[in-house]
Write a protein that holds these residues in place. Structure first.
Motif, mmCIF file in Angstrom:
data_model
loop_
_atom_site.group_PDB
_atom_site.id
_atom_site.type_symbol
_atom_site.label_atom_id
_atom_site.label_comp_id
_atom_site.label_asym_id
_atom_site.label_seq_id
_atom_site.Cartn_x
_atom_site.Cartn_y
_atom_site.Cartn_z
ATOM 1 N N ASN B 113 -8.376 23.304 -19.386
ATOM 2 C CA ASN B 113 -8.909 23.876 -18.046
ATOM 3 C C ASN B 113 -7.233 23.814 -17.815
ATOM 4 O O ASN B 113 -7.091 24.774 -17.039
ATOM 5 C CB ASN B 113 -9.884 22.119 -18.215
ATOM 6 N N LEU B 114 -6.135 22.897 -17.764
ATOM 7 C CA LEU B 114 -4.972 22.771 -17.569
ATOM 8 C C LEU B 114 -4.639 24.387 -17.966
ATOM 9 O O LEU B 114 -3.944 25.433 -16.144
ATOM 10 C CB LEU B 114 -3.963 21.787 -18.166
ATOM 11 N N ILE B 171 -3.989 16.631 -10.588
ATOM 12 C CA ILE B 171 -2.772 15.522 -10.531
ATOM 13 C C ILE B 171 -3.711 14.126 -9.819
ATOM 14 O O ILE B 171 -3.957 12.999 -10.199
ATOM 15 C CB ILE B 171 -0.900 15.440 -10.649
ATOM 16 N N ARG B 172 -4.264 14.927 -8.485
ATOM 17 C CA ARG B 172 -4.983 13.732 -7.778
ATOM 18 C C ARG B 172 -6.333 13.059 -8.255
ATOM 19 O O ARG B 172 -6.683 12.204 -8.190
ATOM 20 C CB ARG B 172 -5.159 14.572 -6.900
ATOM 21 N N SER B 173 -6.803 14.679 -9.259
ATOM 22 C CA SER B 173 -8.307 14.266 -9.571
ATOM 23 C C SER B 173 -8.193 13.654 -10.657
ATOM 24 O O SER B 173 -8.634 13.164 -11.092
ATOM 25 C CB SER B 173 -8.740 15.483 -9.766
ATOM 26 N N ASN B 174 -6.994 13.740 -12.037
ATOM 27 C CA ASN B 174 -6.949 13.391 -12.962
ATOM 28 C C ASN B 174 -5.343 12.139 -12.257
ATOM 29 O O ASN B 174 -4.745 12.967 -13.537
ATOM 30 C CB ASN B 174 -7.292 14.574 -14.138
ATOM 31 N N ALA B 181 0.317 17.361 -17.228
ATOM 32 C CA ALA B 181 0.098 18.346 -16.511
ATOM 33 C C ALA B 181 1.244 18.805 -15.929
ATOM 34 O O ALA B 181 1.834 19.968 -15.220
ATOM 35 C CB ALA B 181 -0.979 18.042 -15.022
ATOM 36 N N LEU B 182 2.861 17.778 -15.617
ATOM 37 C CA LEU B 182 4.193 18.108 -15.295
ATOM 38 C C LEU B 182 4.054 19.157 -16.290
ATOM 39 O O LEU B 182 5.073 19.617 -16.200
ATOM 40 C CB LEU B 182 4.006 16.979 -15.446
#
Lengths: 250, 224
Positions: B113-114, B171-174, B181-182
């Protein structure tokens, strides 16, 4: 075997030591440029290969000049035969006071060839090789002096090619010509090298860069540096060569 | 064709060959990311040697043309442009290699999804279209085609600008997916840089074709 080779060539004009122990080779189907300031010996060196220096008084030559492995200063060598193999083009166009056709046919006739068809074919092919045919095909019987300087010089090249040499010597062949004619001669040199081995003397550094595969830098009768032209013009090994090609002396 | 013309044509041919190689690197890096094909990513890294070798030989050939032919006018602009395009292409190759390294390092179960929310695939595609158009512009000496790159680069800049907050929200959600993500964010940065190199290349093509210098001009003026 190299097409051309000189071994320890020393040449004196009387007491003047003009060439000092020159060792140089030229591979077949390459163009070698000889550069250096006036009086450095480059034209003297060029004239070794068709024995033009023989015509000058008080010349002494030692060492070996080999063309196709044969010492051209050997006793059995006929100079006329040598000059069929080694053609020469001079600084100023020097056509004979004859027609365009006869200028090219001249070398064949003096060599005893009379076959008209053969001569005609050779005249046409030589003019084509010299990139002149299209410009003169309709006026072959006109005087060579009616041609422009650049055309006259290409006619002289055609004349040299007609006797089918394998080596062409050129002594500043474009120095008396305008830029367009110079460009045509340079392109011609580039084309001709697939069939001939060419040695060219030039004062024009850019010309040496444009036309030659190898460059030899002469200074005061000495061969200072010899290498692929692209190395000489991008990374010469000798400081004198660098100073000369960058215009710092000479 | 004169001697100089044939040398210049050879130089152009070599550059286009290198260009195609870099474009393939980027296409393969995208495919490696989408399909999680680490072998393909390794192939992208190994192609870098060929790109570097092209860079060295094009630099050397350009130097020889300067030294031996003293080119002027359009010929001079061509060789100057080739040297700079060569340098930018090599850097784009580095970007593709960097992306491939992330693909090798990234956890194989990363959240696909990213790719969607960051619009990273659009960035890949835009970069590849830019490279194709630039090759065409160079071969046709067409400044108008080259100028399309400026708009495309702005599009890349927008996606890049938006990606920071998108990734931060993700990141806040996962929190467990922070690392991947980074890594995706790093790839986005590289794709943005690749776009900058394409923009530089477009400027060089315009310099070659039109003798106009666009570097450091304001954006609106540049589009003209």
């Amino acid at each position: 075997m190299h097409k051309i080779e000189t071994k320890e060539i020393n040449l004196h004009y009387g007491n003047f030591h003009a060439l000092k122990g020159i060792n140089l080779v030229a591979k077949e189907n390459t163009v070698t440029a000889l550069i250096g300031p006036s009086g450095c010996g480059k034209s003297t060196y060029l004239r070794l290969f068709n024995r033009m220096n023989d015509l000058i008084d008080n010349v002494e030559i030692s060492g070996q000049v080999l063309v196709d492995g044969e010492d051209i200063y050997g006793r059995k060598v006929q100079v006329d035969d040598l000059r069929k193999k080694v053609g020469m083009v001079f600084q100023k166009p020097n056509p004979f006071p004859k027609s365009i056709y006869e200028n090219v046919a001249y070398g064949l006739r003096v060599n005893g060839i009379n076959d008209k068809k053969f001569i005609e074919e050779r005249v046409v092919s030589s003019l084509e090789q010299a990139a002149l045919w299209e410009e003169v095909k309709d006026k072959l019987n006109k005087s060579a002096f009616e041609l422009s300087g650049g055309q006259q010089q290409r006619l002289c090249i055609a004349r040299a090619l007609a006797v089918q040499p394998s080596v062409l010597l050129m002594d500043e062949p474009a120095s008396a010509l305008d830029p367009l004619s110079t460009s045509k001669i340079e392109e011609l040199i580039h084309t001709l090298k697939k069939d001939y081995t060419i040695i060219i003397v030039t004062h024009n550094m850019q010309q040496a860069g444009r036309v030659s595969d190898y460059t030899a830098f002469f200074y005061m009768g000495t061969l200072v540096e010899f290498n692929e032209t692209k190395i000489i013009f991008t990374n010469p090994k000798n400081i004198q060569t660098q100073n000369y090609i960058t215009g710092r002396f000479g | 064709m004169t001697h100089l013309e044939s040398e210049l044509q050879q130089l152009k041919n070599n550059l286009v060959e290198m260009w195609t190689l870099v474009k393939n690197q980027l296409s393969k890096a995208k495919e490696a990311l989408v399909t999680e094909d680490k072998d393909l990513a390794r192939e992208v890294i190994s192609l870098e040697k060929r790109v570097n070798s092209f860079e060295l030989s094009i630099d050397k050939d350009s130097e020889n043309i300067f030294a031996l032919f003293s080119p002027v006018a359009v010929d001079l602009r061509l060789v100057l442009a080739v040297i700079k395009i060569n340098n930018n292409l090599e850097r784009q190759g580095d970007c593709a290699k960097g992306i491939a390294k992330f693909v090798i390092d990234i956890d194989s179960s990363f959240d696909k999804n990213l790719l969607t929310i960051t619009r990273i695939i659009e960035m890949f595609d835009e970069n590849i279209v830019m490279l194709n158009e630039l090759i065409e512009a160079f071969e046709k000496e067409d400044g108008i085609i080259a100028r399309k790159t400026f708009k495309r680069d702005e599009f890349l800049d927008i996606i890049n600008d938006e990606s920071t907050s998108i990734v931060a929200n993700y990141i806040r959600s996962n929190p467990d997916g922070a690392e991947q993500a980074l890594q995706i964010l790093s790839i986005i940065r590289k794709l943005e840089r690749a776009g900058d190199h394409s923009k530089n290349i477009a400027e060089e093509i315009i310099f070659y074709a039109e003798a106009k210098i666009l570097k450091h001009e304001v954006k609106e003026k540049k589009k003209k």
